[in-house]
Scaffold this motif. Sequence first.
Motif, PDB file in Angstrom:
ATOM      1  N   ILE A   1       0.545  -5.516   5.926  1.00 26.44           N
ATOM      2  CA  ILE A   1       0.414  -4.453   4.927  1.00 26.44           C
ATOM      3  C   ILE A   1       1.675  -3.601   4.995  1.00 26.44           C
ATOM      4  O   ILE A   1       2.015  -3.073   6.052  1.00 26.44           O
ATOM      5  CB  ILE A   1      -0.830  -3.588   5.175  1.00 26.44           C
TER       6      ILE A   1
ATOM      7  N   SER B   1       0.852  -1.175   0.000  1.00 25.32           N
ATOM      8  CA  SER B   1       0.000   0.000   0.000  1.00 25.32           C
ATOM      9  C   SER B   1       0.897   1.237   0.000  1.00 25.32           C
ATOM     10  O   SER B   1       2.075   1.153  -0.337  1.00 25.32           O
ATOM     11  CB  SER B   1      -0.943  -0.022   1.215  1.00 25.32           C
ATOM     12  N   VAL B   2       0.339   2.383   0.336  1.00 28.54           N
ATOM     13  CA  VAL B   2       1.040   3.647   0.163  1.00 28.54           C
ATOM     14  C   VAL B   2       1.035   4.456   1.459  1.00 28.54           C
ATOM     15  O   VAL B   2      -0.023   4.608   2.090  1.00 28.54           O
ATOM     16  CB  VAL B   2       0.391   4.495  -0.953  1.00 28.54           C
ATOM     17  N   VAL B   3       2.195   4.960   1.851  1.00 28.60           N
ATOM     18  CA  VAL B   3       2.265   5.891   2.978  1.00 28.60           C
ATOM     19  C   VAL B   3       1.395   7.111   2.657  1.00 28.60           C
ATOM     20  O   VAL B   3       1.465   7.678   1.563  1.00 28.60           O
ATOM     21  CB  VAL B   3       3.726   6.331   3.231  1.00 28.60           C
TER      22      VAL B   3
ATOM     23  N   ILE C   1       0.225  -2.917  10.052  1.00 29.53           N
ATOM     24  CA  ILE C   1       0.801  -2.103   8.990  1.00 29.53           C
ATOM     25  C   ILE C   1       2.217  -1.701   9.362  1.00 29.53           C
ATOM     26  O   ILE C   1       2.476  -1.285  10.497  1.00 29.53           O
ATOM     27  CB  ILE C   1      -0.051  -0.840   8.753  1.00 29.53           C
TER      28      ILE C   1
ATOM     29  N   GLU D   1      -7.258  -2.014   2.111  1.00 30.95           N
ATOM     30  CA  GLU D   1      -6.693  -2.329   3.424  1.00 30.95           C
ATOM     31  C   GLU D   1      -7.770  -2.839   4.382  1.00 30.95           C
ATOM     32  O   GLU D   1      -7.538  -3.788   5.147  1.00 30.95           O
ATOM     33  CB  GLU D   1      -6.015  -1.089   4.015  1.00 30.95           C
TER      34      GLU D   1
ATOM     35  N   THR E   1       6.474   4.820   0.685  1.00 33.79           N
ATOM     36  CA  THR E   1       6.398   6.174   0.140  1.00 33.79           C
ATOM     37  C   THR E   1       6.526   6.096  -1.385  1.00 33.79           C
ATOM     38  O   THR E   1       6.716   5.028  -1.962  1.00 33.79           O
ATOM     39  CB  THR E   1       7.492   7.068   0.738  1.00 33.79           C
TER      40      THR E   1
ATOM     41  N   GLU F   1       5.615   0.614   7.715  1.00 37.88           N
ATOM     42  CA  GLU F   1       5.948   1.601   6.694  1.00 37.88           C
ATOM     43  C   GLU F   1       7.408   1.469   6.274  1.00 37.88           C
ATOM     44  O   GLU F   1       8.258   1.055   7.056  1.00 37.88           O
ATOM     45  CB  GLU F   1       5.709   3.021   7.208  1.00 37.88           C
TER      46      GLU F   1
ATOM     47  N   LYS G   1      -7.371   2.542  -1.947  1.00 36.46           N
ATOM     48  CA  LYS G   1      -6.375   1.801  -1.163  1.00 36.46           C
ATOM     49  C   LYS G   1      -6.853   1.604   0.274  1.00 36.46           C
ATOM     50  O   LYS G   1      -6.599   0.545   0.874  1.00 36.46           O
ATOM     51  CB  LYS G   1      -5.034   2.535  -1.186  1.00 36.46           C
TER      52      LYS G   1
ATOM     53  N   THR H   1      -1.948   6.929   2.806  1.00 33.27           N
ATOM     54  CA  THR H   1      -3.267   6.463   2.375  1.00 33.27           C
ATOM     55  C   THR H   1      -4.382   6.982   3.279  1.00 33.27           C
ATOM     56  O   THR H   1      -5.443   7.385   2.804  1.00 33.27           O
ATOM     57  CB  THR H   1      -3.281   4.918   2.335  1.00 33.27           C
ATOM     58  N   ASP H   2      -4.141   6.982   4.571  1.00 32.32           N
ATOM     59  CA  ASP H   2      -5.176   7.396   5.530  1.00 32.32           C
ATOM     60  C   ASP H   2      -5.248   8.915   5.691  1.00 32.32           C
ATOM     61  O   ASP H   2      -6.114   9.422   6.399  1.00 32.32           O
ATOM     62  CB  ASP H   2      -4.923   6.743   6.884  1.00 32.32           C
TER      63      ASP H   2
ATOM     64  N   ARG I   1       3.198  -0.266   3.753  1.00 31.24           N
ATOM     65  CA  ARG I   1       2.962   1.033   3.125  1.00 31.24           C
ATOM     66  C   ARG I   1       4.309   1.643   2.746  1.00 31.24           C
ATOM     67  O   ARG I   1       5.170   1.828   3.604  1.00 31.24           O
ATOM     68  CB  ARG I   1       2.226   1.978   4.071  1.00 31.24           C
TER      69      ARG I   1
END
Length: 249
Positions: free
Chosen positions: A127, A95-97, A181, A115, A131, A183, A111, A99-100, A129
């Motif tokens: 998961i 996933s992507v930093v 999660i 999740e 960058t 990162e 995304k 996202t939230d 995440r």
Amino acid sequence: MKIVVVGGSGLIGSNVVHRLRRDGHETVAASPGSGVNTITGEGLARALEGAQVVIDVANSPSFEDGAVLKFFETSSRNLLAAEAQAGVEHHLALSVVGTDRLSQSGYFRAKIAQEKLIQASRIPYTILRATQFFEFVGSIIEAASERDGIRLSPALIQPIAADDVAAALADLAVGTPLNGIVEIAGPDRFPLDELARKFLAARADSRQVIADVHARYFGSELNDRSLVAGDSPRIGPTRFQNWLSRTSQ
């Protein structure tokens, strides 16, 4: 160990497949091109037979709000259901930093939906995440291009080499599921507009970059927390300047 990499023919997926095979794991590179389609379900059961781990790095072919949401929801539901049937022991997703924090963007809303489906399933999961990749800086610049120049926010970004993300995924795949999660980010932070100037200068591109605090990043306004990792992330070893020098030659 049998590991299935969904999206195994892409930038990250092919790198992960190479690493896992090099380390002696039975690794399936699953993609529509190899007869495995997570949208239609074609080939999923066959590919997952006997698999202990599934790595999902598939990405939507469209970033349009409705299409990208449909892709991640449909793909994730089909994949998780097939994993439950096959007895998969670890679902690892990229996933992507941010996202939230970037819910103004349809892509990031999609995304988030992905999740949530992973977290709600009964399959142990991790998961990762990441960058933004160094390899995507050019696309970020083009998306921000206007007639008077390239308009980008001066908010901080902490980009990472795709190779470092692939290495982290390969490492996590053979470990215990975290049921949470984690990162990963690059070692350096830059204002986004400054990053673009470095990239363009290395390629002798004279276009002007305009710093604009209200410039949208794929639909969202940014601040200095939007695109950087939080506390205690994994840090990739590759510095942007080294990658830029190597790829600009």
